[in-house]
Design an enzyme around this catalytic site. Structure first.
Site, short mmCIF file in Angstrom:
data_model
loop_
_atom_site.label_atom_id
_atom_site.label_comp_id
_atom_site.label_asym_id
_atom_site.label_seq_id
_atom_site.Cartn_x
_atom_site.Cartn_y
_atom_site.Cartn_z
N GLY A 138 0.80 -1.22 0.00
CA GLY A 138 0.00 0.00 0.00
C GLY A 138 0.83 1.26 0.00
N CYS A 139 1.04 1.82 1.17
CA CYS A 139 1.68 3.14 1.26
C CYS A 139 3.16 3.11 0.91
CB CYS A 139 1.44 3.73 2.64
SG CYS A 139 -0.32 4.00 2.99
N VAL A 140 3.85 2.01 1.22
CA VAL A 140 5.25 1.88 0.81
C VAL A 140 5.36 1.85 -0.71
CG1 VAL A 140 7.22 0.30 0.78
CG2 VAL A 140 6.08 0.83 2.93
N THR A 162 4.45 5.25 -2.23
CA THR A 162 5.49 6.24 -1.96
C THR A 162 6.72 6.01 -2.83
OG1 THR A 162 4.73 6.59 0.31
CG2 THR A 162 7.03 7.14 -0.17
#
Length: 209
Positions: A150-152, A155
């Site tokens: 997800g966020c990794v 990013t």
């Protein structure tokens, strides 16, 4: 070390971005919601990733390199959550009027280390992260945190889109299953980032900038 070789497509994927002269560690959303039992996004075994992220942070501080943290925060009633909070209802735990302290960071930011507040998966989307890194002279973003898929992932992709060299440290990230973690690392390494081991990343960060 790369997690993916050339594979059936030969040299079409998995080129190396390498390290620039000025790395920064970006710790993505490593908070109690993921690392504490009973958290809305509790991971099956967060300990190794937390320890590895802490080692990256310590190395960056020792080498005089920037450390930037991200945290998810929403207004009361999730007015700034948009469609993301409809798709992932458990994000309501990060609203300012939510019970508990699930958004509290698991590791402690040091004095002067920025905490970038975000509402969506990427730490770059709608935030000050890119100009902050540019102002610090950063050319390489060392990504740690949660979750890998997800966020990794988001990013790391936006780090590349923003002109930074993303280095995702495999031991310093975690997800809700080993399969999700490994599959997303393999795809990131093929197309969007260099996936590296902790042992490779630490000397780069310990070296004074």
């Amino acid at each position: 070390m790369s997690v993916a070789g050339p594979g059936p497509h030969g040299t079409a994927f998995s080129g190396r971005l390498g390290w620039g002269a000025r790395p920064a560690v970006v710790v993505v959303d490593l908070c109690r919601a993921y690392t504490e039992p009973g958290g809305p996004f509790a991971l099956p075994d967060p300990g190794p990733a937390v320890e590895a992220a802490g080692a990256l942070v310590d190395a960056a501080r020792a080498g005089g390199h920037p450390v930037v943290w991200t945290a998810v925060r929403y207004a009361r009633g999730l007015a700034d959550g948009g469609l993301f909070v409809r798709k992932v209802p458990a994000l309501a735990a990060f609203a300012e009027d939510a019970p508990g302290e699930w958004g509290e960071l698991t590791l402690e930011p040091g004095p002067g280390e920025p905490v970038v507040v975000k509402q969506y998966a990427s730490a770059f989307f709608g935030t000050t992260l890119a100009p902050t890194l540019t102002g610090l002279g950063v050319d390489t973003v060392v990504v740690a945190g949660v979750s890998t898929s997800g966020c990794v992932r988001a990013t790391a992709m936006d780090a590349l889109n923003s002109g930074f060299r993303p280095q995702v440290v495999r031991q310093a990230c975690a997800d809700r299953s080993p399969a999700l973690h490994e599959n997303n690392l393999a795809d990131l390494d093929a197309k969007y980032a260099d996936v590296v081991d902790l042992a490779e990343a630490l000397p780069h960060l310990q070296r004074p900038g």
